[in-house]
Write an enzyme that holds these catalytic residues in place. Structure first.
Site, mmCIF file in Angstrom:
data_model
loop_
_atom_site.group_PDB
_atom_site.id
_atom_site.type_symbol
_atom_site.label_atom_id
_atom_site.label_comp_id
_atom_site.label_asym_id
_atom_site.label_seq_id
_atom_site.Cartn_x
_atom_site.Cartn_y
_atom_site.Cartn_z
ATOM 1 N N ASP A 39 0.847 -1.186 0.000
ATOM 2 C CA ASP A 39 0.000 0.000 0.000
ATOM 3 C C ASP A 39 0.889 1.243 0.000
ATOM 4 O O ASP A 39 1.897 1.283 0.709
ATOM 5 C CB ASP A 39 -0.916 -0.006 1.233
ATOM 6 C CG ASP A 39 -2.021 1.015 1.128
ATOM 7 O OD1 ASP A 39 -1.719 2.225 1.253
ATOM 8 O OD2 ASP A 39 -3.180 0.621 0.929
ATOM 9 N N ILE A 40 0.543 2.249 -0.783
ATOM 10 C CA ILE A 40 1.370 3.465 -0.854
ATOM 11 C C ILE A 40 1.145 4.391 0.334
ATOM 12 O O ILE A 40 1.915 5.323 0.542
ATOM 13 C CB ILE A 40 1.168 4.236 -2.176
ATOM 14 C CG1 ILE A 40 -0.273 4.713 -2.313
ATOM 15 C CG2 ILE A 40 1.601 3.399 -3.363
ATOM 16 C CD1 ILE A 40 -0.484 5.713 -3.435
ATOM 17 N N ASN A 97 -13.237 -3.883 2.311
ATOM 18 C CA ASN A 97 -14.324 -2.921 2.442
ATOM 19 C C ASN A 97 -15.289 -3.105 1.273
ATOM 20 O O ASN A 97 -14.855 -3.249 0.134
ATOM 21 C CB ASN A 97 -13.784 -1.488 2.426
ATOM 22 C CG ASN A 97 -12.822 -1.226 3.560
ATOM 23 O OD1 ASN A 97 -13.024 -1.684 4.667
ATOM 24 N ND2 ASN A 97 -11.762 -0.498 3.278
ATOM 25 N N GLU A 105 -13.214 2.457 -1.403
ATOM 26 C CA GLU A 105 -12.835 3.627 -2.192
ATOM 27 C C GLU A 105 -12.448 3.306 -3.624
ATOM 28 O O GLU A 105 -12.459 4.189 -4.473
ATOM 29 C CB GLU A 105 -11.686 4.368 -1.501
ATOM 30 C CG GLU A 105 -12.104 4.959 -0.171
ATOM 31 C CD GLU A 105 -10.973 5.678 0.547
ATOM 32 O OE1 GLU A 105 -9.832 5.665 0.045
ATOM 33 O OE2 GLU A 105 -11.243 6.247 1.610
ATOM 34 N N VAL A 106 -12.077 2.055 -3.900
ATOM 35 C CA VAL A 106 -11.711 1.646 -5.259
ATOM 36 C C VAL A 106 -12.643 0.518 -5.670
ATOM 37 O O VAL A 106 -12.779 -0.475 -4.954
ATOM 38 C CB VAL A 106 -10.235 1.191 -5.336
ATOM 39 C CG1 VAL A 106 -9.897 0.731 -6.751
ATOM 40 C CG2 VAL A 106 -9.297 2.307 -4.899
ATOM 41 N N HIS A 110 -10.447 -5.764 -3.350
ATOM 42 C CA HIS A 110 -9.099 -5.804 -2.790
ATOM 43 C C HIS A 110 -9.182 -6.163 -1.316
ATOM 44 O O HIS A 110 -10.111 -5.781 -0.618
ATOM 45 C CB HIS A 110 -8.350 -4.486 -3.001
ATOM 46 C CG HIS A 110 -9.053 -3.264 -2.502
ATOM 47 N ND1 HIS A 110 -10.160 -2.717 -3.128
ATOM 48 C CD2 HIS A 110 -8.798 -2.462 -1.448
ATOM 49 C CE1 HIS A 110 -10.551 -1.639 -2.485
ATOM 50 N NE2 HIS A 110 -9.743 -1.460 -1.439
#
Length: 126
Positions: A39-40, A97, A105-106, A110
Site C-alpha cells: 500500500d502506498i 471494504n 474507495e476503489v 481488494h
C-alpha cells in the site's frame, strides 16, 4: 470517496491500471489469479493489498460471479502473502471494504493485510 458496489466494473480504476502496468507498484506476489503489492499509504507496519486479476467490483460481486477456481486461487494467494510476510505467527488483520458504508474507495475487489504490530480494536467506538 466511498463507492457504490452495485456499479458496473470500471476498467479505468487504479487497480485495473496497476494490473495493466500503467501505474507502478511494489509487487510482493503474483500468480494467475492474484496480484499483491505494498500500500502506498500504509496504515500499519505491514500493509499489503491483494487483488484478483478478474474484473470484480467487490467481495459480493466476486463471491456471486467468480468461478470456483478463481475463488480458490485468490483465497490461497491471500494466505500465501500473509505467510510470506511472516504475519501468521504474531497475527494479522485481513479486511475487505464493501460499498459506501464499508468505506470502499476503489471499485475493484481488494483485501488489505495489516500486521507487524498490535492493531488495536477492530472498529473505533463513537
Amino acid at each position: 470517496m466511498p463507492i457504490d458496489p452495485t456499479l458496473a466494473y470500471d476498467d479505468d480504476n487504479i487497480f485495473a491500471k496497476i494490473l495493466r502496468g500503467e501505474i507502478p507498484s511494489t509487487r510482493v506476489y503474483e500468480d494467475e489469479w492474484a496480484y499483491a503489492f505494498e500500500d502506498i499509504n500504509p496504515q500499519a507496519e505491514v500493509h499489503t493489498l491483494v487483488i484478483p486479476k478478474g474484473r470484480y467490483v467487490s467481495w459480493d460481486d466476486f463471491s456471486a460471479r467468480a468461478e470456483a477456481k478463481e475463488i480458490a486461487g485468490f483465497v490461497r494467494a491471500v494466505g500465501k502473502v500473509a505467510r510470506d510476510k511472516g504475519l501468521v505467527e504474531t497475527g494479522y488483520r485481513m479486511m475487505a471494504n464493501i460499498g459506501a458504508h464499508g468505506g470502499q474507495e476503489v471499485a475493484h475487489l481488494h483485501v488489505h493485510l495489516f500486521g507487524g504490530e498490535p492493531l488495536g480494536p477492530m472498529i473505533a467506538r463513537r
